[in-house]
Design an enzyme around this catalytic site. Structure first.
Site, PDB file in Angstrom:
ATOM      1  N   LYS A  79      15.821  31.387  47.149  1.00  0.00           N
ATOM      2  CA  LYS A  79      16.307  31.851  48.461  1.00  0.00           C
ATOM      3  C   LYS A  79      16.477  30.692  49.439  1.00  0.00           C
ATOM      4  O   LYS A  79      17.377  30.709  50.279  1.00  0.00           O
ATOM      5  CB  LYS A  79      15.372  32.923  49.018  1.00  0.00           C
ATOM      6  CG  LYS A  79      15.368  34.220  48.201  1.00  0.00           C
ATOM      7  CD  LYS A  79      16.753  34.848  48.153  1.00  0.00           C
ATOM      8  CE  LYS A  79      16.784  36.178  47.420  1.00  0.00           C
ATOM      9  NZ  LYS A  79      18.132  36.764  47.358  1.00  0.00           N
ATOM     10  N   TYR A 118      11.153  32.670  43.418  1.00  0.00           N
ATOM     11  CA  TYR A 118      11.999  33.455  44.333  1.00  0.00           C
ATOM     12  C   TYR A 118      12.248  32.681  45.629  1.00  0.00           C
ATOM     13  O   TYR A 118      13.377  32.593  46.118  1.00  0.00           O
ATOM     14  CB  TYR A 118      11.298  34.787  44.606  1.00  0.00           C
ATOM     15  CG  TYR A 118      12.061  35.757  45.480  1.00  0.00           C
ATOM     16  CD1 TYR A 118      13.118  36.512  44.965  1.00  0.00           C
ATOM     17  CD2 TYR A 118      11.720  35.943  46.817  1.00  0.00           C
ATOM     18  CE1 TYR A 118      13.803  37.416  45.759  1.00  0.00           C
ATOM     19  CE2 TYR A 118      12.394  36.847  47.617  1.00  0.00           C
ATOM     20  CZ  TYR A 118      13.433  37.585  47.085  1.00  0.00           C
ATOM     21  OH  TYR A 118      14.115  38.481  47.874  1.00  0.00           O
TER      22      TYR A 118
HETATM   23  P1  NAP Z   1      17.007  46.067  44.310  1.00  0.00           P
HETATM   24  O1  NAP Z   1      16.798  47.389  44.933  1.00  0.00           O
HETATM   25  O2  NAP Z   1      16.103  45.599  43.244  1.00  0.00           O
HETATM   26  O3  NAP Z   1      18.545  45.995  43.797  1.00  0.00           O
HETATM   27  C1  NAP Z   1      19.011  44.821  43.203  1.00  0.00           C
HETATM   28  C2  NAP Z   1      20.478  44.978  42.854  1.00  0.00           C
HETATM   29  O4  NAP Z   1      20.925  43.752  42.248  1.00  0.00           O
HETATM   30  C3  NAP Z   1      20.748  46.089  41.864  1.00  0.00           C
HETATM   31  O5  NAP Z   1      21.911  46.769  42.251  1.00  0.00           O
HETATM   32  C4  NAP Z   1      20.966  45.346  40.541  1.00  0.00           C
HETATM   33  O6  NAP Z   1      21.900  46.006  39.696  1.00  0.00           O
HETATM   34  C5  NAP Z   1      21.604  44.067  41.046  1.00  0.00           C
HETATM   35  N1  NAP Z   1      21.492  42.973  40.093  1.00  0.00           N
HETATM   36  C6  NAP Z   1      20.361  42.389  39.603  1.00  0.00           C
HETATM   37  N2  NAP Z   1      20.683  41.408  38.751  1.00  0.00           N
HETATM   38  C7  NAP Z   1      22.045  41.361  38.685  1.00  0.00           C
HETATM   39  C8  NAP Z   1      22.974  40.554  37.995  1.00  0.00           C
HETATM   40  N3  NAP Z   1      22.598  39.566  37.171  1.00  0.00           N
HETATM   41  N4  NAP Z   1      24.310  40.789  38.184  1.00  0.00           N
HETATM   42  C9  NAP Z   1      24.718  41.754  39.008  1.00  0.00           C
HETATM   43  N5  NAP Z   1      23.883  42.555  39.701  1.00  0.00           N
HETATM   44  C10 NAP Z   1      22.563  42.362  39.536  1.00  0.00           C
HETATM   45  O7  NAP Z   1      16.985  44.900  45.434  1.00  0.00           O
HETATM   46  P2  NAP Z   1      17.134  44.972  47.030  1.00  0.00           P
HETATM   47  O8  NAP Z   1      15.795  45.162  47.607  1.00  0.00           O
HETATM   48  O9  NAP Z   1      18.235  45.915  47.400  1.00  0.00           O
HETATM   49  O10 NAP Z   1      17.575  43.477  47.335  1.00  0.00           O
HETATM   50  C11 NAP Z   1      18.941  43.095  47.494  1.00  0.00           C
HETATM   51  C12 NAP Z   1      18.993  41.624  47.914  1.00  0.00           C
HETATM   52  O11 NAP Z   1      18.260  41.446  49.136  1.00  0.00           O
HETATM   53  C13 NAP Z   1      18.351  40.667  46.903  1.00  0.00           C
HETATM   54  O12 NAP Z   1      19.070  39.453  46.861  1.00  0.00           O
HETATM   55  C14 NAP Z   1      16.960  40.439  47.472  1.00  0.00           C
HETATM   56  O13 NAP Z   1      16.414  39.226  47.060  1.00  0.00           O
HETATM   57  C15 NAP Z   1      17.266  40.449  48.962  1.00  0.00           C
HETATM   58  N6  NAP Z   1      16.092  40.764  49.784  1.00  0.00           N
HETATM   59  C16 NAP Z   1      15.453  41.963  49.678  1.00  0.00           C
HETATM   60  C17 NAP Z   1      14.326  42.215  50.471  1.00  0.00           C
HETATM   61  C18 NAP Z   1      13.591  43.511  50.425  1.00  0.00           C
HETATM   62  O14 NAP Z   1      12.579  43.614  51.154  1.00  0.00           O
HETATM   63  N7  NAP Z   1      13.993  44.511  49.678  1.00  0.00           N
HETATM   64  C19 NAP Z   1      13.868  41.233  51.350  1.00  0.00           C
HETATM   65  C20 NAP Z   1      14.532  40.013  51.414  1.00  0.00           C
HETATM   66  C21 NAP Z   1      15.665  39.794  50.632  1.00  0.00           C
HETATM   67  P3  NAP Z   1      21.459  46.813  38.352  1.00  0.00           P
HETATM   68  O15 NAP Z   1      20.338  47.733  38.739  1.00  0.00           O
HETATM   69  O16 NAP Z   1      22.703  47.520  37.966  1.00  0.00           O
HETATM   70  O17 NAP Z   1      21.036  45.779  37.364  1.00  0.00           O
END
Ligand code: NAP
Length: 248
Positions: free
Chosen positions: A160, A156
């Site tokens: 990133k 990961y």
């Molecule tokens: P999440 O709740 O797990 O949601 C992930 C989203 O990505 C879902 O809508 C999922 O859609 C979609 N997705 C996954 N694989 C995909 C693919 N191959 N094609 C299209 N859509 C896909 O994640 P989140 O926490 O909102 O994170 C969103 C972004 O922020 C990510 O890039 C993550 O790395 C980054 N981020 C998050 C955090 C955190 O603390 N949460 C911190 C740093 C960075 P489906 O469910 O329809 O598959």
């Protein structure tokens, strides 16, 4: 003040979490929103209806961001449906955690492909109409983990960190075309992704954050809105941390 009224934004992975909050925030600010999802079909369809309530054009597409050809077809379809593309938000991402000793090749490949290759796929397709329009804002979701690494997340963190190098390169290549490219590095945001952690780990994270709490998806969406709008018109190639001061 409606910051992005009339603009067309494409958000990947908007069925849940941060992507969903971004889609809602942009619709609230008058943008027309195209978004994708992959496995959460019902949630994706429900979001389309929710967004339309803001009186804008909204459309969800089931599309795998890690599939190069599908990304090209998606952008072609968005252009056919919306007529233009002003803002691209590469948000789709996953985790497949494990210590390096135990990390499989599959865990490595899946995370690199879904998190990093997806950004290449969508950006490559989106810059064509943006170059024609001589305008565009690209925002990539990286992470504080991409800046400092994290035990158990070598795949990961690498994906990133790769996004940061990509973001800066695109800023250098396309600045002269008035296309801006920036990244947002969230810290600990309360979504399903972080919900997988155990309670003790979550409490430890929170205590290490100067603001003493996890962030909310809409707090990342607000930063995204800033980078998408003209408020940030002289900002490109940057990584904006949205982390409550976690990494200072
Ligand atoms: P999440 O709740 O797990 O949601 C992930 C989203 O990505 C879902 O809508 C999922 O859609 C979609 N997705 C996954 N694989 C995909 C693919 N191959 N094609 C299209 N859509 C896909 O994640 P989140 O926490 O909102 O994170 C969103 C972004 O922020 C990510 O890039 C993550 O790395 C980054 N981020 C998050 C955090 C955190 O603390 N949460 C911190 C740093 C960075 P489906 O469910 O329809 O598959």
């Amino acid at each position: 003040m409606n910051l992005v009224t009339g603009k067309v934004a494409l958000v990947t992975g908007a069925s849940r979490g941060i992507g969903r909050a971004i889609a809602l925030r942009f619709a609230q600010e008058g943008a027309n929103v195209a978004f994708t999802y992959l496995s959460s079909v019902e949630k994706g369809e429900a979001l389309e209806a929710e967004l339309a309530q803001f009186g804008i054009t909204a459309k969800g597409y089931r599309s795998d961001a890690s599939d190069h050809k599908a990304a090209e077809e998606l952008v072609t379809q968005v252009l056919a449906d919306f007529g233009r593309l002003d803002i691209l938000i590469n948000n789709a991402g996953i985790t497949r955690d494990g210590l390096l000793m135990r990390m499989t090749e599959e865990q490595w490949d899946t995370v690199i492909t879904i998190n990093l290759k997806s950004v290449f796929n969508l950006t490559k397709a989106a810059i064509k109409p943006m170059m024609k329009a001589k305008s565009g804002s690209i925002i990539n979701l990286t992470s504080v983990v991409g800046l400092r690494g994290n035990a158990g997340q070598a795949n990961y963190a690498a994906s990133k960190a790769g996004i940061i190098g990509f973001t800066k390169s695109v800023a250098l290549e396309l600045g002269s075309r008035n296309i801006r490219s920036n990244a947002i590095a969230p810290g600990f945001i309360e979504t399903e992704m972080t919900g997988e952690l155990n309670e003790k780990a979550i409490e430890e994270w929170k205590q290490s954050i100067p603001l003493k709490r996890g962030g909310q998806p809409d707090e990342v969406a607000d930063a995204c809105l800033f980078l998408a709008s003209d408020l940030s018109r002289y900002i490109t190639g940057q990584v904006l941390q949205v982390d409550g001061g976690m990494l200072t």
